[in-house]
Write a protein that holds these residues in place. Sequence first.
Motif, PDB file in Angstrom:
ATOM      1  N   ARG A 194       0.854  -1.187   0.000  1.00 23.63           N
ATOM      2  CA  ARG A 194       0.000   0.000   0.000  1.00 23.63           C
ATOM      3  C   ARG A 194       0.889   1.236   0.000  1.00 23.63           C
ATOM      4  O   ARG A 194       1.968   1.241   0.596  1.00 23.63           O
ATOM      5  CB  ARG A 194      -0.910   0.031   1.240  1.00 23.63           C
ATOM      6  N   ILE A 195       0.437   2.289  -0.683  1.00 27.72           N
ATOM      7  CA  ILE A 195       1.143   3.564  -0.682  1.00 27.72           C
ATOM      8  C   ILE A 195       0.225   4.595  -0.039  1.00 27.72           C
ATOM      9  O   ILE A 195      -0.865   4.887  -0.550  1.00 27.72           O
ATOM     10  CB  ILE A 195       1.531   3.987  -2.102  1.00 27.72           C
ATOM     11  N   THR A 196       0.643   5.121   1.083  1.00 32.18           N
ATOM     12  CA  THR A 196      -0.135   6.093   1.851  1.00 32.18           C
ATOM     13  C   THR A 196       0.686   7.349   2.059  1.00 32.18           C
ATOM     14  O   THR A 196       1.792   7.299   2.601  1.00 32.18           O
ATOM     15  CB  THR A 196      -0.539   5.502   3.219  1.00 32.18           C
ATOM     16  N   ASN A 197       0.135   8.466   1.579  1.00 32.27           N
ATOM     17  CA  ASN A 197       0.834   9.763   1.698  1.00 32.27           C
ATOM     18  C   ASN A 197       2.244   9.701   1.118  1.00 32.27           C
ATOM     19  O   ASN A 197       3.195  10.258   1.675  1.00 32.27           O
ATOM     20  CB  ASN A 197       0.881  10.218   3.161  1.00 32.27           C
ATOM     21  N   GLY A 198       2.364   8.994   0.002  1.00 29.54           N
ATOM     22  CA  GLY A 198       3.654   8.888  -0.661  1.00 29.54           C
ATOM     23  C   GLY A 198       4.616   7.910  -0.039  1.00 29.54           C
ATOM     24  O   GLY A 198       5.736   7.762  -0.525  1.00 29.54           O
ATOM     25  N   LYS A 199       4.217   7.214   1.010  1.00 27.38           N
ATOM     26  CA  LYS A 199       5.087   6.261   1.691  1.00 27.38           C
ATOM     27  C   LYS A 199       4.614   4.854   1.405  1.00 27.38           C
ATOM     28  O   LYS A 199       3.445   4.525   1.594  1.00 27.38           O
ATOM     29  CB  LYS A 199       5.090   6.518   3.199  1.00 27.38           C
ATOM     30  N   ARG A 200       5.543   4.024   0.933  1.00 27.62           N
ATOM     31  CA  ARG A 200       5.208   2.641   0.625  1.00 27.62           C
ATOM     32  C   ARG A 200       5.257   1.800   1.891  1.00 27.62           C
ATOM     33  O   ARG A 200       6.211   1.864   2.659  1.00 27.62           O
ATOM     34  CB  ARG A 200       6.190   2.086  -0.405  1.00 27.62           C
TER      35      ARG A 200
END
Length: 426
Positions: A194-200
């Motif tokens: 998952r990628i959340t707020n640009g963080k993988r």
Amino acid sequence: WSSDVCSSDLVETAFQGAVEHGFGSWRVMTEYVNRRRGFDQEITIKRIADSFSVYWDPYATEIDRSDATFCFVVETISRDEFKRRFPKAKTSTTNFAGWDDMQALREWQPLKDHVRVAEYWKIEYDQAEWVSLNDGREGYRSDIPGVKDAQIEKSRTVDQPRVCCYIINGAEVLDEPAVDGEYIPIVTVFGAERITNGKRMVFSLVRFARDPQQLYNYHISQQAEAVGLAPRAPWLISNEQLEGFEDIWRTANTKPHAYLTYRSVSVDGRPLPAPIRNQYEPPIQALNIGALHANDDIKATMGIFDASLGAQSNETSGVAIAKRQQEGDTATYHFIDNLARAIRHTGRIVLSLIPFVYDTPRTIRILGEDRKEKIVKVNQQYEADGQLKMHDITIADYDIAVTSGPAYTTQRQEGLMRSEERRVGK
């Protein structure tokens, strides 16, 4: 290259890592066929036992990290082993003295008698010109001698990937082994991404079952605590009833007496009631119900229900049972899909290595779909069934296709089972 890699322990280790904590890895490497003599090498696949020893390029976007430009693989070895493998290293001759950075010393020497060594894999690119000549030939211009501009009909500049490897220990480069192929020979199987707020972020199969698992553990712990701390049920008895039998009643809660004697009549002849216990019942039933609810939440979170765990249900035919079990496969198929991607990337790595490793006439062993072995000759002419054949694997381009599903033996068993069901149905 055989698809037997899918059933080997290296895939089991890597896939177990992906299920348990989100990732697991293996490596593709070359070894000499005979360790004592000869120069022929073969491509082998080895597991990486520690999943947390692999550090990938954070800017790689592919799920199989095939587009990564660098990778680190670290291991911790003893100082004696370090000196044996790298006798010419400066740190070996100085006995690891002279480190200027104490923080680096702690990171690269985590233990007193151990040293951390890292493989630094890197992809570098060389520009080359791919040309198409008027006589039908194609190739890199540098590989075709005597090419003139008038012969070139089409050309384009391409980036040729070149794999580099550096063995380091935090203070120096210990070795620079020669590496062939186009890809970093490290393969990682990832779980859910998952990628959340640009963080993988990478999740394991059991990651989101953590909360219901903690709740289940709480209820089970409370059951054990309630039973362990439950007071011994005391006896309600008067002093007159104990008179003469004090020793027996003093051990009534600690020894299994066959019977307990008491005085049923008082001194003045008044009848006395029988002693009774002051019962205490821990709330085991309520705690057990809470544990069952938490257990169902664990199954619902992972998508793996009783049928997938082998629990018996109302289904009787093998096909119906298999369909129920496929419910869990559907919920977790992205893990199998990522495993197939990793195996596909392994195939690409192997294909890029084949022209460099299997570059001489030799006899190799291959496995068919039915797991039967077959011996074939490559890079040489040979006669079979009255015909001359030639498998030159150094010049041809190959592709790879990966399918995930039951093994050959399992497919045969399912086919026989369905045939028997159709026969019985008729």
